[in-house]
Design an enzyme around this catalytic site. Structure first.
Site, PDB file in Angstrom:
ATOM      1  N   ASP A 117       0.870  -1.180   0.000  1.00 25.85           N
ATOM      2  CA  ASP A 117       0.000   0.000   0.000  1.00 25.85           C
ATOM      3  C   ASP A 117       0.913   1.239   0.000  1.00 25.85           C
ATOM      4  OD1 ASP A 117       0.928   0.192   2.583  1.00 25.85           O
ATOM      5  OD2 ASP A 117      -1.049   0.164   3.545  1.00 25.85           O
ATOM      6  N   HIS A 147       8.471 -24.938   8.258  1.00 25.16           N
ATOM      7  CA  HIS A 147       7.408 -25.618   9.003  1.00 25.16           C
ATOM      8  C   HIS A 147       6.015 -25.371   8.449  1.00 25.16           C
ATOM      9  CE1 HIS A 147       9.726 -26.301  13.040  1.00 25.16           C
ATOM     10  NE2 HIS A 147      10.522 -26.424  11.988  1.00 25.16           N
ATOM     11  N   CYS A 184       3.108  -3.289   4.071  1.00 23.72           N
ATOM     12  CA  CYS A 184       2.240  -2.178   4.486  1.00 23.72           C
ATOM     13  C   CYS A 184       2.966  -1.480   5.633  1.00 23.72           C
ATOM     14  CB  CYS A 184       0.842  -2.659   4.860  1.00 23.72           C
ATOM     15  SG  CYS A 184       0.746  -3.787   6.260  1.00 23.72           S
ATOM     16  N   THR A 217       2.669  -1.902   8.916  1.00 23.88           N
ATOM     17  CA  THR A 217       3.041  -2.827   9.996  1.00 23.88           C
ATOM     18  C   THR A 217       3.336  -4.243   9.528  1.00 23.88           C
ATOM     19  OG1 THR A 217       0.723  -3.402  10.278  1.00 23.88           O
ATOM     20  CG2 THR A 217       1.575  -1.590  11.642  1.00 23.88           C
ATOM     21  N   HIS A 262       5.081 -31.870   9.348  1.00 18.23           N
ATOM     22  CA  HIS A 262       4.837 -30.503   8.862  1.00 18.23           C
ATOM     23  C   HIS A 262       3.782 -30.515   7.752  1.00 18.23           C
ATOM     24  CE1 HIS A 262       7.890 -29.001  11.420  1.00 18.23           C
ATOM     25  NE2 HIS A 262       8.902 -29.553  10.772  1.00 18.23           N
TER      26      HIS A 262
HETATM   27  C1  RB5 Z   1      -1.921   2.569   6.584  1.00 20.92           C
HETATM   28  O1  RB5 Z   1      -1.951   3.756   7.306  1.00 20.92           O
HETATM   29  C2  RB5 Z   1      -1.720   1.388   7.533  1.00 20.92           C
HETATM   30  O2  RB5 Z   1      -2.834   1.208   8.319  1.00 20.92           O
HETATM   31  C3  RB5 Z   1      -1.390   0.150   6.742  1.00 20.92           C
HETATM   32  O3  RB5 Z   1      -0.267   0.369   5.972  1.00 20.92           O
HETATM   33  C4  RB5 Z   1      -1.085  -1.107   7.533  1.00 20.92           C
HETATM   34  O4  RB5 Z   1      -0.092  -0.861   8.495  1.00 20.92           O
HETATM   35  C5  RB5 Z   1      -2.226  -1.830   8.081  1.00 20.92           C
HETATM   36  O5  RB5 Z   1      -2.068  -2.880   8.710  1.00 20.92           O
END
Ligand code: RB5
Length: 146
Positions: A8, A98, A65, A67, A134
């Site tokens: 994203d 695994h 993304c 996180t 596994h």
């Molecule tokens: C975008 O602001 C953020 O929410 C997205 O990149 C991601 O971290 C969501 O899990």
């Protein structure tokens, strides 16, 4: 090996960095977007990469993304995807060995580029252990699909 990659807006720059690295190593990389830091919704790209990985046997996916968590939640909704958010090289190796993970999720806001490259290399370079236990457990994951 074919690698599908997506991100994203929050992961866009790290995606570009990873893609350059993989091109330099000779991987066949298919970039499914996003193509800028303009705000977009991560499930769109999680779906694109997840569907592509499932459709092309032997391929792997990388999603970035902010996180690495939203991408993981969303891509795991695609039947056949086994996505894992990895923060360490050891985790990346173990989820290949695994869990036969086929999508790696990364967090651009939480992880450094130099660490992520090592994680990517470990993920792509580690085969699934075909140990019966596994395989049985991975089959158990597939059985959860409706
Ligand atoms: C975008 O602001 C953020 O929410 C997205 O990149 C991601 O971290 C969501 O899990």
């Amino acid at each position: 090996m074919k690698v599908f990659i997506g991100a994203d807006h929050a992961g866009f720059e790290m995606k570009e960095y990873i893609e350059n690295h993989l091109n330099g190593k000779g991987y066949e990389v298919d970039d499914l977007g996003a193509n800028s830091t303009d705000s977009v919704d991560y499930p769109v790209f999680a779906k694109k990469v997840g569907k592509a990985v499932v459709a092309e046997k032997g391929s792997l996916g990388i999603l970035v993304c902010g996180t690495g968590l939203g991408m993981c939640m969303a891509s795991n909704k695609v039947d056949g995807v086994r996505a894992a958010t990895c923060r360490t090289v050891e985790g990346a190796k173990l989820t290949r060995e695994h869990n036969n993970a086929n999508v790696l999720c990364l967090g651009a806001r939480l992880q450094k580029e130099e660490d992520v490259i090592l994680i990517v290399d470990a993920f792509l370079g580690t085969p699934f252990s075909s140990d019966e236990r596994h395989q049985r457990r991975v089959d158990g994951i597939s059985d959860l699909e409706e």
